[in-house]
Design a protein around this motif. Structure first.
Motif, PDB file in Angstrom:
ATOM      1  N   ALA A 112      -0.862  28.957  10.776  1.00 53.58           N
ATOM      2  CA  ALA A 112      -0.796  27.508  10.955  1.00 53.58           C
ATOM      3  C   ALA A 112      -1.449  26.793   9.782  1.00 53.58           C
ATOM      4  O   ALA A 112      -0.944  25.770   9.294  1.00 53.58           O
ATOM      5  CB  ALA A 112      -1.464  27.104  12.266  1.00 53.58           C
ATOM      6  N   ASN A 113      -2.583  27.310   9.313  1.00 51.80           N
ATOM      7  CA  ASN A 113      -3.240  26.701   8.157  1.00 51.80           C
ATOM      8  C   ASN A 113      -2.403  26.859   6.892  1.00 51.80           C
ATOM      9  O   ASN A 113      -2.290  25.926   6.085  1.00 51.80           O
ATOM     10  CB  ASN A 113      -4.626  27.316   7.965  1.00 51.80           C
ATOM     11  CG  ASN A 113      -5.619  26.816   8.989  1.00 51.80           C
ATOM     12  OD1 ASN A 113      -5.782  25.620   9.183  1.00 51.80           O
ATOM     13  ND2 ASN A 113      -6.297  27.729   9.662  1.00 51.80           N
ATOM     14  N   ALA A 114      -1.809  28.022   6.719  1.00 50.28           N
ATOM     15  CA  ALA A 114      -0.937  28.226   5.558  1.00 50.28           C
ATOM     16  C   ALA A 114       0.247  27.263   5.598  1.00 50.28           C
ATOM     17  O   ALA A 114       0.656  26.714   4.565  1.00 50.28           O
ATOM     18  CB  ALA A 114      -0.452  29.674   5.519  1.00 50.28           C
ATOM     19  N   ASP A 115       0.781  27.031   6.797  1.00 52.83           N
ATOM     20  CA  ASP A 115       1.893  26.085   6.944  1.00 52.83           C
ATOM     21  C   ASP A 115       1.468  24.674   6.532  1.00 52.83           C
ATOM     22  O   ASP A 115       2.239  23.942   5.905  1.00 52.83           O
ATOM     23  CB  ASP A 115       2.379  26.058   8.394  1.00 52.83           C
ATOM     24  CG  ASP A 115       3.165  27.297   8.780  1.00 52.83           C
ATOM     25  OD1 ASP A 115       3.532  28.080   7.886  1.00 52.83           O
ATOM     26  OD2 ASP A 115       3.391  27.484   9.998  1.00 52.83           O
ATOM     27  N   THR A 116       0.249  24.281   6.906  1.00 55.99           N
ATOM     28  CA  THR A 116      -0.218  22.936   6.560  1.00 55.99           C
ATOM     29  C   THR A 116      -0.258  22.753   5.052  1.00 55.99           C
ATOM     30  O   THR A 116       0.203  21.731   4.518  1.00 55.99           O
ATOM     31  CB  THR A 116      -1.608  22.677   7.171  1.00 55.99           C
ATOM     32  OG1 THR A 116      -1.487  22.674   8.600  1.00 55.99           O
ATOM     33  CG2 THR A 116      -2.172  21.336   6.714  1.00 55.99           C
ATOM     34  N   PHE A 117      -0.793  23.721   4.334  1.00 56.65           N
ATOM     35  CA  PHE A 117      -0.820  23.631   2.868  1.00 56.65           C
ATOM     36  C   PHE A 117       0.593  23.610   2.298  1.00 56.65           C
ATOM     37  O   PHE A 117       0.902  22.812   1.398  1.00 56.65           O
ATOM     38  CB  PHE A 117      -1.598  24.812   2.281  1.00 56.65           C
ATOM     39  CG  PHE A 117      -3.082  24.632   2.278  1.00 56.65           C
ATOM     40  CD1 PHE A 117      -3.713  23.935   1.261  1.00 56.65           C
ATOM     41  CD2 PHE A 117      -3.856  25.161   3.297  1.00 56.65           C
ATOM     42  CE1 PHE A 117      -5.095  23.765   1.259  1.00 56.65           C
ATOM     43  CE2 PHE A 117      -5.235  25.004   3.303  1.00 56.65           C
ATOM     44  CZ  PHE A 117      -5.857  24.304   2.282  1.00 56.65           C
ATOM     45  N   ALA A 118       1.459  24.472   2.816  1.00 59.91           N
ATOM     46  CA  ALA A 118       2.803  24.596   2.251  1.00 59.91           C
ATOM     47  C   ALA A 118       3.682  23.384   2.548  1.00 59.91           C
ATOM     48  O   ALA A 118       4.439  22.927   1.677  1.00 59.91           O
ATOM     49  CB  ALA A 118       3.466  25.860   2.799  1.00 59.91           C
TER      50      ALA A 118
END
Length: 360
Positions: free
Chosen positions: A109-115
Protein backbone atom coordinates in the motif's frame (compact mmCIF):
# COMPACT_ATOMS: atom_id res chain seq x y z
CA UNK A 1 -1.79 27.64 10.62
CA UNK A 2 -1.30 25.01 13.32
CA UNK A 3 -2.73 24.49 16.78
CA UNK A 4 -6.46 25.27 16.85
CA UNK A 5 -7.01 23.96 13.34
CA UNK A 6 -9.50 21.23 12.54
CA UNK A 7 -7.87 17.94 11.55
CA UNK A 8 -9.92 15.09 10.13
CA UNK A 9 -9.16 11.61 11.46
CA UNK A 10 -10.41 8.87 9.18
CA UNK A 11 -10.86 5.67 11.17
CA UNK A 12 -11.10 7.70 14.37
CA UNK A 13 -12.80 4.93 16.37
CA UNK A 14 -10.09 2.34 15.68
CA UNK A 15 -7.43 1.39 18.21
CA UNK A 16 -4.76 3.71 16.81
CA UNK A 17 -7.29 6.33 15.71
CA UNK A 18 -8.38 6.87 19.32
CA UNK A 19 -4.79 7.57 20.35
CA UNK A 20 -4.46 10.02 17.45
CA UNK A 21 -7.66 11.86 18.39
CA UNK A 22 -6.52 12.24 22.00
CA UNK A 23 -3.08 13.44 20.98
CA UNK A 24 -4.58 16.02 18.61
CA UNK A 25 -6.63 17.40 21.48
CA UNK A 26 -3.57 17.54 23.74
CA UNK A 27 -1.75 19.53 21.06
CA UNK A 28 -4.59 22.03 20.71
CA UNK A 29 -6.06 20.77 17.44
CA UNK A 30 -9.77 20.17 16.93
CA UNK A 31 -10.30 16.60 15.69
CA UNK A 32 -13.08 15.91 13.20
CA UNK A 33 -14.07 12.27 13.58
CA UNK A 34 -14.69 10.27 10.43
CA UNK A 35 -14.95 6.67 9.34
CA UNK A 36 -17.17 4.15 7.66
CA UNK A 37 -19.34 3.26 10.67
CA UNK A 38 -21.68 6.07 11.79
CA UNK A 39 -22.79 4.14 14.88
CA UNK A 40 -19.23 3.69 16.11
CA UNK A 41 -18.56 7.40 15.60
CA UNK A 42 -21.63 8.27 17.69
CA UNK A 43 -20.62 5.81 20.38
CA UNK A 44 -17.13 7.29 20.50
CA UNK A 45 -18.50 10.78 21.08
CA UNK A 46 -20.92 9.50 23.71
CA UNK A 47 -18.11 7.73 25.57
CA UNK A 48 -15.87 10.79 25.61
CA UNK A 49 -18.55 13.43 26.11
CA UNK A 50 -16.48 15.66 23.86
CA UNK A 51 -19.22 16.81 21.50
CA UNK A 52 -16.82 16.31 18.61
CA UNK A 53 -17.93 16.80 15.02
CA UNK A 54 -18.62 13.42 13.41
CA UNK A 55 -18.70 12.95 9.66
CA UNK A 56 -19.36 9.40 8.43
CA UNK A 57 -17.75 8.65 5.08
CA UNK A 58 -17.10 5.67 2.88
CA UNK A 59 -14.10 5.17 0.62
CA UNK A 60 -16.60 4.07 -2.03
CA UNK A 61 -18.37 7.44 -1.89
CA UNK A 62 -16.25 10.42 -2.95
CA UNK A 63 -18.98 12.91 -2.02
CA UNK A 64 -19.03 11.66 1.57
CA UNK A 65 -15.23 11.92 1.77
CA UNK A 66 -15.37 15.47 0.46
CA UNK A 67 -17.90 16.34 3.17
CA UNK A 68 -15.70 14.74 5.80
CA UNK A 69 -12.67 16.84 4.83
CA UNK A 70 -14.49 20.11 4.12
CA UNK A 71 -12.98 23.00 6.07
CA UNK A 72 -10.27 20.89 7.72
CA UNK A 73 -6.59 21.76 7.61
CA UNK A 74 -5.29 18.19 7.21
CA UNK A 75 -6.35 14.56 7.34
CA UNK A 76 -4.80 11.63 9.19
CA UNK A 77 -5.88 8.26 7.80
CA UNK A 78 -5.92 5.57 10.51
CA UNK A 79 -8.28 3.15 8.75
CA UNK A 80 -6.83 -0.02 7.33
CA UNK A 81 -6.44 -2.01 5.30
CA UNK A 82 -4.71 0.86 3.53
CA UNK A 83 -4.74 -1.04 0.26
CA UNK A 84 -8.43 -0.09 0.31
CA UNK A 85 -8.49 3.29 2.04
CA UNK A 86 -5.29 5.14 1.15
CA UNK A 87 -5.98 6.02 -2.48
CA UNK A 88 -9.57 7.31 -2.00
CA UNK A 89 -8.63 9.42 1.03
CA UNK A 90 -5.55 10.83 -0.75
CA UNK A 91 -7.75 11.72 -3.72
CA UNK A 92 -10.13 13.54 -1.38
CA UNK A 93 -7.23 15.36 0.29
CA UNK A 94 -5.94 16.51 -3.10
CA UNK A 95 -9.40 17.75 -4.05
CA UNK A 96 -9.61 19.62 -0.74
CA UNK A 97 -6.10 21.03 -1.10
CA UNK A 98 -4.98 19.74 2.31
CA UNK A 99 -2.03 17.57 3.45
CA UNK A 100 -2.48 13.85 3.97
CA UNK A 101 -0.78 11.67 6.58
CA UNK A 102 -1.42 7.98 7.21
CA UNK A 103 -0.19 5.26 9.55
CA UNK A 104 0.00 2.44 7.02
CA UNK A 105 2.32 -0.46 7.76
CA UNK A 106 1.37 -2.34 4.58
CA UNK A 107 4.40 -2.51 2.31
CA UNK A 108 2.48 -2.72 -0.95
CA UNK A 109 0.00 0.00 0.00
CA UNK A 110 2.85 2.39 0.80
CA UNK A 111 4.63 1.52 -2.44
CA UNK A 112 1.38 2.22 -4.30
CA UNK A 113 1.12 5.66 -2.69
CA UNK A 114 4.58 6.64 -3.91
CA UNK A 115 4.00 5.18 -7.37
CA UNK A 116 0.50 6.49 -8.03
CA UNK A 117 0.54 9.90 -6.36
CA UNK A 118 4.14 11.12 -6.50
CA UNK A 119 3.90 13.26 -9.64
CA UNK A 120 0.37 14.52 -8.97
CA UNK A 121 1.08 15.57 -5.39
CA UNK A 122 4.33 17.27 -6.38
CA UNK A 123 2.65 19.15 -9.23
CA UNK A 124 -0.07 20.31 -6.82
CA UNK A 125 2.44 21.38 -4.19
CA UNK A 126 0.71 18.99 -1.78
CA UNK A 127 2.35 17.08 1.07
CA UNK A 128 1.47 13.38 1.34
CA UNK A 129 3.26 11.40 4.06
CA UNK A 130 2.54 7.66 4.16
CA UNK A 131 3.62 5.29 6.95
CA UNK A 132 3.92 8.07 9.53
CA UNK A 133 3.84 5.46 12.26
CA UNK A 134 5.95 3.14 14.37
CA UNK A 135 6.68 0.99 11.32
CA UNK A 136 7.95 2.98 8.37
CA UNK A 137 8.05 6.40 10.03
CA UNK A 138 10.09 5.92 13.21
CA UNK A 139 12.59 3.62 11.53
CA UNK A 140 13.04 6.04 8.65
CA UNK A 141 13.64 8.96 11.04
CA UNK A 142 16.20 6.94 13.00
CA UNK A 143 18.03 5.84 9.87
CA UNK A 144 18.05 9.37 8.46
CA UNK A 145 19.37 10.73 11.77
CA UNK A 146 22.03 8.03 11.94
CA UNK A 147 23.20 8.86 8.40
CA UNK A 148 24.24 12.32 9.58
CA UNK A 149 26.40 13.85 6.86
CA UNK A 150 26.47 10.69 4.75
CA UNK A 151 24.62 11.00 1.45
CA UNK A 152 24.57 7.24 0.78
CA UNK A 153 25.22 3.97 2.58
CA UNK A 154 25.89 0.34 1.69
CA UNK A 155 23.37 -1.22 4.07
CA UNK A 156 20.60 -0.31 6.49
CA UNK A 157 19.51 -2.65 9.28
CA UNK A 158 16.58 -1.96 11.60
CA UNK A 159 16.10 -4.38 14.48
CA UNK A 160 12.87 -4.33 16.46
CA UNK A 161 13.19 -5.49 20.05
CA UNK A 162 9.57 -5.86 21.16
CA UNK A 163 8.68 -7.40 24.51
CA UNK A 164 5.70 -8.97 22.76
CA UNK A 165 3.12 -8.07 20.14
CA UNK A 166 -0.60 -8.23 20.75
CA UNK A 167 -2.02 -7.33 17.34
CA UNK A 168 -5.14 -5.25 16.82
CA UNK A 169 -7.94 -6.38 14.54
CA UNK A 170 -6.66 -3.79 12.05
CA UNK A 171 -3.17 -5.31 12.11
CA UNK A 172 -4.60 -8.75 11.39
CA UNK A 173 -6.79 -7.46 8.55
CA UNK A 174 -3.91 -5.56 6.96
CA UNK A 175 -1.65 -8.59 7.25
CA UNK A 176 -4.22 -10.79 5.54
CA UNK A 177 -4.50 -8.34 2.63
CA UNK A 178 -0.72 -8.15 2.26
CA UNK A 179 -0.34 -11.94 2.29
CA UNK A 180 -3.03 -12.23 -0.36
CA UNK A 181 -1.36 -9.63 -2.56
CA UNK A 182 1.96 -11.47 -2.27
CA UNK A 183 0.48 -14.87 -3.01
CA UNK A 184 1.92 -16.22 0.23
CA UNK A 185 5.45 -15.07 -0.57
CA UNK A 186 7.61 -13.04 1.75
CA UNK A 187 9.31 -9.82 0.72
CA UNK A 188 12.68 -8.18 1.31
CA UNK A 189 14.56 -5.17 -0.07
CA UNK A 190 17.85 -6.21 -1.67
CA UNK A 191 19.88 -5.18 -4.68
CA UNK A 192 17.99 -1.90 -4.80
CA UNK A 193 14.50 -3.39 -5.20
CA UNK A 194 11.75 -5.35 -3.52
CA UNK A 195 12.24 -9.08 -3.96
CA UNK A 196 9.51 -11.67 -3.39
CA UNK A 197 10.62 -15.08 -2.18
CA UNK A 198 9.18 -18.47 -1.27
CA UNK A 199 11.90 -19.59 1.12
CA UNK A 200 11.76 -19.21 4.90
CA UNK A 201 13.28 -16.10 6.48
CA UNK A 202 16.63 -16.64 8.20
CA UNK A 203 16.89 -17.28 11.94
CA UNK A 204 19.58 -14.96 13.34
CA UNK A 205 20.78 -13.23 16.47
CA UNK A 206 20.96 -9.49 17.03
CA UNK A 207 22.91 -7.79 19.80
CA UNK A 208 20.64 -5.01 21.03
CA UNK A 209 21.80 -2.33 23.46
CA UNK A 210 21.24 -3.25 27.09
CA UNK A 211 19.09 -4.34 28.76
CA UNK A 212 17.97 -6.54 25.85
CA UNK A 213 21.42 -7.78 24.81
CA UNK A 214 21.73 -10.61 22.31
CA UNK A 215 18.36 -11.96 21.21
CA UNK A 216 17.07 -14.45 18.66
CA UNK A 217 15.42 -12.61 15.79
CA UNK A 218 13.63 -13.39 12.55
CA UNK A 219 15.76 -11.95 9.79
CA UNK A 220 14.07 -10.22 6.88
CA UNK A 221 10.90 -9.80 8.92
CA UNK A 222 10.12 -7.05 6.49
CA UNK A 223 8.21 -3.93 7.49
CA UNK A 224 7.31 -0.62 5.79
CA UNK A 225 10.85 0.70 6.27
CA UNK A 226 11.79 -1.06 3.01
CA UNK A 227 9.58 1.48 1.23
CA UNK A 228 10.23 4.63 3.25
CA UNK A 229 14.02 4.45 3.61
CA UNK A 230 14.96 3.80 -0.05
CA UNK A 231 12.38 6.34 -1.22
CA UNK A 232 14.92 9.07 -0.42
CA UNK A 233 18.21 7.44 0.60
CA UNK A 234 20.43 5.65 -1.94
CA UNK A 235 20.85 2.38 -0.05
CA UNK A 236 20.73 -0.94 -1.96
CA UNK A 237 20.10 -3.16 1.08
CA UNK A 238 17.46 -2.48 3.74
CA UNK A 239 16.86 -5.31 6.20
CA UNK A 240 14.53 -5.42 9.18
CA UNK A 241 14.49 -7.89 12.08
CA UNK A 242 11.98 -8.87 14.75
CA UNK A 243 12.50 -10.57 18.09
CA UNK A 244 11.26 -14.14 17.89
CA UNK A 245 8.77 -13.76 20.73
CA UNK A 246 7.01 -10.82 19.07
CA UNK A 247 6.99 -12.54 15.68
CA UNK A 248 5.34 -15.60 17.23
CA UNK A 249 2.75 -13.44 18.98
CA UNK A 250 1.63 -11.61 15.86
CA UNK A 251 1.52 -14.83 13.83
CA UNK A 252 -0.51 -16.82 16.34
CA UNK A 253 -4.27 -16.69 15.65
CA UNK A 254 -5.18 -16.75 19.35
CA UNK A 255 -2.96 -13.89 20.58
CA UNK A 256 -5.33 -11.41 22.26
CA UNK A 257 -5.62 -7.75 21.29
CA UNK A 258 -3.73 -5.15 23.34
CA UNK A 259 -5.27 -4.00 26.60
CA UNK A 260 -4.76 -0.77 28.51
CA UNK A 261 -2.27 -0.92 31.37
CA UNK A 262 -2.01 2.76 32.32
CA UNK A 263 -4.12 5.91 32.53
CA UNK A 264 -3.18 6.85 28.96
CA UNK A 265 -4.58 3.62 27.53
CA UNK A 266 -1.16 2.23 26.63
CA UNK A 267 -0.45 -1.48 26.88
CA UNK A 268 2.46 -2.87 28.89
CA UNK A 269 4.40 -3.63 25.68
CA UNK A 270 7.86 -2.07 25.46
CA UNK A 271 10.07 -1.61 22.41
CA UNK A 272 13.64 -0.85 21.45
CA UNK A 273 14.44 0.06 17.84
CA UNK A 274 18.08 -0.28 16.83
CA UNK A 275 18.81 1.37 13.46
CA UNK A 276 22.25 0.73 11.94
CA UNK A 277 23.71 2.15 8.73
CA UNK A 278 26.93 0.85 7.22
CA UNK A 279 29.22 2.40 4.67
CA UNK A 280 32.78 1.44 3.77
CA UNK A 281 33.26 -0.63 6.90
CA UNK A 282 31.98 2.09 9.26
CA UNK A 283 28.77 1.79 11.28
CA UNK A 284 26.51 4.51 12.59
CA UNK A 285 23.42 3.89 14.66
CA UNK A 286 20.45 5.50 16.35
CA UNK A 287 18.41 3.83 19.08
CA UNK A 288 14.93 4.64 20.38
CA UNK A 289 13.06 3.12 23.31
CA UNK A 290 9.44 3.45 24.35
CA UNK A 291 6.16 1.81 25.18
CA UNK A 292 3.28 0.54 23.01
CA UNK A 293 3.86 0.61 19.26
CA UNK A 294 0.27 1.66 18.59
CA UNK A 295 0.18 4.46 21.13
CA UNK A 296 3.52 5.92 19.97
CA UNK A 297 2.15 6.18 16.44
CA UNK A 298 -0.12 9.02 17.58
CA UNK A 299 2.61 11.53 18.53
CA UNK A 300 4.45 10.61 15.33
CA UNK A 301 1.44 11.37 13.12
CA UNK A 302 0.35 14.48 15.04
CA UNK A 303 3.86 15.94 15.15
CA UNK A 304 3.99 15.44 11.38
CA UNK A 305 0.73 17.34 10.88
CA UNK A 306 1.89 20.16 13.13
CA UNK A 307 5.13 20.54 11.21
CA UNK A 308 3.40 20.48 7.84
CA UNK A 309 0.85 23.11 8.89
CA UNK A 310 3.56 25.36 10.34
CA UNK A 311 5.80 25.11 7.28
CA UNK A 312 8.57 23.03 8.84
CA UNK A 313 9.00 20.76 5.83
CA UNK A 314 11.74 20.16 3.28
CA UNK A 315 9.81 19.05 0.21
CA UNK A 316 6.39 18.54 -1.35
CA UNK A 317 4.80 15.55 -3.02
CA UNK A 318 4.75 12.05 -1.58
CA UNK A 319 7.59 11.87 0.92
CA UNK A 320 8.61 9.72 3.84
CA UNK A 321 9.24 11.14 7.31
CA UNK A 322 13.00 11.27 6.86
CA UNK A 323 12.71 13.13 3.57
CA UNK A 324 10.17 15.77 4.54
CA UNK A 325 11.29 16.56 8.10
CA UNK A 326 14.49 17.39 9.97
CA UNK A 327 14.93 13.89 11.40
CA UNK A 328 17.06 14.62 14.52
CA UNK A 329 14.88 17.57 15.47
CA UNK A 330 11.69 15.57 14.91
CA UNK A 331 12.98 12.72 17.09
CA UNK A 332 13.89 15.07 19.91
CA UNK A 333 10.40 16.57 19.74
CA UNK A 334 8.92 13.14 20.50
CA UNK A 335 10.13 13.21 24.09
CA UNK A 336 8.68 11.92 26.42
CA UNK A 337 7.02 9.43 24.07
CA UNK A 338 10.35 7.91 23.07
CA UNK A 339 13.81 7.97 24.61
CA UNK A 340 16.85 8.32 22.36
CA UNK A 341 20.10 6.78 23.47
CA UNK A 342 22.58 9.57 24.38
CA UNK A 343 24.74 11.03 21.63
CA UNK A 344 23.08 8.96 18.92
CA UNK A 345 20.86 11.50 17.20
CA UNK A 346 22.84 11.85 13.98
CA UNK A 347 24.66 15.06 14.91
CA UNK A 348 27.41 14.01 17.26
CA UNK A 349 30.70 12.24 16.66
CA UNK A 350 30.00 9.14 18.79
CA UNK A 351 27.33 8.05 16.32
CA UNK A 352 30.03 7.49 13.70
CA UNK A 353 32.09 5.16 15.86
CA UNK A 354 33.19 1.74 14.68
CA UNK A 355 30.78 -0.32 16.74
CA UNK A 356 31.82 -3.78 15.65
CA UNK A 357 28.47 -5.41 16.37
CA UNK A 358 27.61 -7.84 13.60
CA UNK A 359 24.44 -9.58 12.61
CA UNK A 360 25.14 -13.25 12.98
Amino acid sequence: MGSGSEVAVYGAYGHTGRFVVERLRERGFVPVLSGRDADRLKAMVAESGSGADTRPASVDDAVSLDRALAGTAAVINCAGPFATTAAPVIEAALRAGIPYVDVAAEIEANADTFAHFGERARAAGAVVVPAMAFYGGLGDLLVTAAMGDWTAADEVHIAYGLSGWRPTAGTRAAGAVSRQRRGGRRVRYANGRLEYRHDAPPALEWTFPEPLGTRAVIGEFTMADVVTVPSHLPVPEVRTYMTVEAARDVSAPDTPAPTAADEHGRSAQTFLVDAVVRSGGVERRAVARGRDIYAVTAPLAVEAVDRILTGRTRTVGVASAGAVFDAPDFLRALSPHITLDPARDGRSAPLAEECGRAVR
